[in-house]
Design an enzyme around this catalytic site. Structure first.
Site, short mmCIF file in Angstrom:
data_model
loop_
_atom_site.label_atom_id
_atom_site.label_comp_id
_atom_site.label_asym_id
_atom_site.label_seq_id
_atom_site.Cartn_x
_atom_site.Cartn_y
_atom_site.Cartn_z
N GLU A 34 91.55 53.06 1.25
CA GLU A 34 91.26 52.41 2.52
C GLU A 34 89.84 51.82 2.45
OE1 GLU A 34 90.70 50.74 5.81
OE2 GLU A 34 92.69 51.69 5.67
N TYR A 71 102.21 49.62 33.61
CA TYR A 71 102.23 48.18 33.36
C TYR A 71 101.74 47.47 34.62
CZ TYR A 71 105.01 49.36 29.26
OH TYR A 71 105.44 49.88 28.07
#
Length: 561
Positions: free
Chosen positions: A35, A218
């Site tokens: 990484e 939402y």
């Protein structure tokens, strides 16, 4: 030149890369994960692990409990709503604590932990199992041919390079995957459905949370659309806000504006807010034209990008990694033919396409009903079935005729057909209650009905001459089905049998006893491990020795030193 060898090289420490390292190490396959960042990302990003992902991850001893401990919310303490503001009237409740009992569907429970909590746990377990994971290490160059993969790895701090030879490469290097681009693989779909910023903040959320463990709201605010997600730290929240890139830029979201947006989203104009991080991102719906080429396998965002609505993106990455890990393990151990690796693209790409369509539909339904142009029939398959009961079709699956072509099974009423997930049924083994999913993970599993002793005898004979390990169980002998649900949920008769793969998918089924059970079972096992003669799907250019490159620095010679 000193060249280090490892069976599998993994690039990227997101869900795909860490899960691949975890599952390969679980199966005793050495791997190296690199990484380029110095540490894992501490932004929550994705939230939650669904039932299917938890079923797969719980194969690792102790991991399931650790994941649940990482979440502030108890299993099942989830609330999902649609509203103009978090503290305002609810327009629709999509999920609430105790609203849906999943115990008949799975042996595990959903976990609502954020990605910033999950990834360190995956990392720790992978290292405990022996995975070599190196941060601040970037992929400088890589090539492949018919013999393997060579990679030049660069230490970000010192600039020192090391050459690593591997048999296979798993590319989990994210949406901008340099490895995918170097392979010349295009992405098809909709690039740039919308632009957004993810705002991580601290505030007193006691009013907004109202004692709830996990909350996803939402937002259909008059001034914006987006979503609020609670974090695992009690006073932290994540707010995603869409914006129009033709009128605004990332730089417009300074601290003062983000504070204002948080107050507006929560519906608390006087709230004291501290902004911790602002992460711009672009929502797209894209799928790579192939998920594998030669010895390289794309996983997670490197292979597919989807709207983060409905919790499918991270799960698809985890499930990609699980699929390629068990197949690589069998291949490396000599238990399967290389053709088994060709089934990765055949099985996972259609699932990714389905998940993209469903996630896009979730975006339309929950946030942007004005974007009906994004909707299609494929995306209207049940979200539960897409998440839990996606189907596989490949040469490793002995499909029954006729095949209805459905992309999913019925989660509530599983069919037991080859290519579907094994149904969860509680059984007794040696006086202890277990799930059918507790039988799978390490090897192929043969489940025979109470009158299926001939299948068990056949399995004993076959496993002496085939390289594929198979664990065989007979209902009523090795396992007690006191609920008498197994036959109904798998579709077999008392003298029937089915073969289950290490990932819990049914590879083959015989509804009743065959004329020659040993021969039928041998054909099934050969097919499931791709040992039977069949057409290989490997890329011919790779077999000719033509490779690919990524990065700007290409070693003069990668082979024959």
């Amino acid at each position: 030149m000193t060249i280090h060898h490892v069976p599998v090289l993994i690039v990227g420490s997101g869900y795909a890369g860490l899960t691949a390292a975890l599952m390969l190490s679980l199966r005793g396959v050495p791997c190296l994960l690199v990484e380029r960042r110095a540490t894992l990302c501490d932004h929550p990003r994705a939230h939650g692990l669904n039932l299917r992902s938890m079923e797969l991850l719980r194969q690792v001893p102790g991991l399931e409990a650790d994941l649940h401990r990482a979440s502030r919310a108890a299993p099942g303490d989830n609330t999902v709503t649609i509203a103009k503001t978090v503290c305002g009237p609810v327009m629709k409740t999509m999920d609430s604590p105790g609203g849906f009992d999943t115990r008949r569907l799975s042996p595990t429970l959903m976990c609502s932990a954020g990605q910033d909590r999950v990834e360190p746990i995956l990392l720790r377990h992978a290292r405990m199992l022996g995975a070599d994971i190196r941060f601040a290490t970037e992929l400088a160059a890589v090539s492949q041919d018919a013999r393997g993969v060579r990679a030049a790895l660069r230490d970000v701090a010192s600039g020192e390079e090391t050459t690593v030879a591997s048999d296979y490469l798993v590319a989990g290097d994210g949406a901008g995957s340099a490895i995918r681009k170097s392979l010349g693989l295009d992405m098809a779909g909709i690039d740039g459905i919308s632009h957004a910023v993810s705002i991580l903040f601290e505030a007193d959320l006691s009013i907004a949370m109202g004692g709830r463990g996990f909350l996803l709201c939402y937002l259909r605010h008059r001034d914006f659309t987006g979503a609020f997600v609670s974090c695992d730290d009690p006073d932290r929240g994540q707010l995603n806000i869409e914006y129009d890139p033709t009128r605004e830029a990332d730089s417009d979201f300074d601290v003062a504006r983000c504070e204002k947006l948080v107050r507006a989203a929560l519906g608390q104009p006087d709230l004291d807010v501290r902004i911790l991080d602002v992460l711009p991102w672009r929502m797209s719906a894209l799928l790579a034209e192939r998920m594998s080429l030669g010895r390289v396998f794309l996983a997670g965002d490197a292979a597919h990008i989807m709207p983060p609505v409905g919790g499918l993106a991270g799960q698809t990455a985890i499930q990609d990694a699980v699929d390629i890990a068990w197949k690589l393990a069998m291949m490396i151990k000599g238990e399967a033919d290389p053709a088994l690796l060709d089934t990765y693209d055949a099985e996972r790409r259609p699932v990714a396409q389905l998940s993209i369509a469903r996630a896009t539909e979730n975006y339309v339904e929950r946030l942007r009903q004005d974007r009906s142009d994004l909707s299609d029939a494929f995306g209207r398959v049940s979200n539960l079935d897409v998440a839990m009961s996606y189907r596989y079709r490949s040469p490793a699956i002995s499909l029954e005729e006729p095949d209805d072509g459905s992309p999913t099974d019925d989660t509530m009423h599983p069919s037991g057909k080859p290519g579907t997930r094994l149904a969860h049924v509680l059984l007794m083994r040696d006086g202890a209650e277990i799930s059918t999913h507790d039988l799978v993970g390490s090897n192929f599993v043969l489940l025979a009905g109470p009158l299926g002793s001939n299948w068990i005898e056949g399995a004993r004979a076959i496993t002496r001459r085939l390289p594929v390990p198979v664990m065989a169980y007979q209902i009523g002998v090795d396992l007690i089905d006191s609920s008498r649900l197994l036959l109904a949920r798998t579709g077999i008769q008392p003298d029937g049998a089915l073969l289950v793969r290490p990932d819990g998918f049914i590879a083959w089924r015989s509804l009743s006893c065959a004329a020659d059970p040993t021969e039928a079972l041998e054909r099934a096992i050969n097919s499931a491990a791709c040992l039977a003669p069949m057409t290989h799907l490997r890329d011919p250019s790779v077999q000719r020795g033509e490779g690919f490159w990524v990065g700007t620095q290409i070693p003069e010679r990668l082979h024959g030193e």
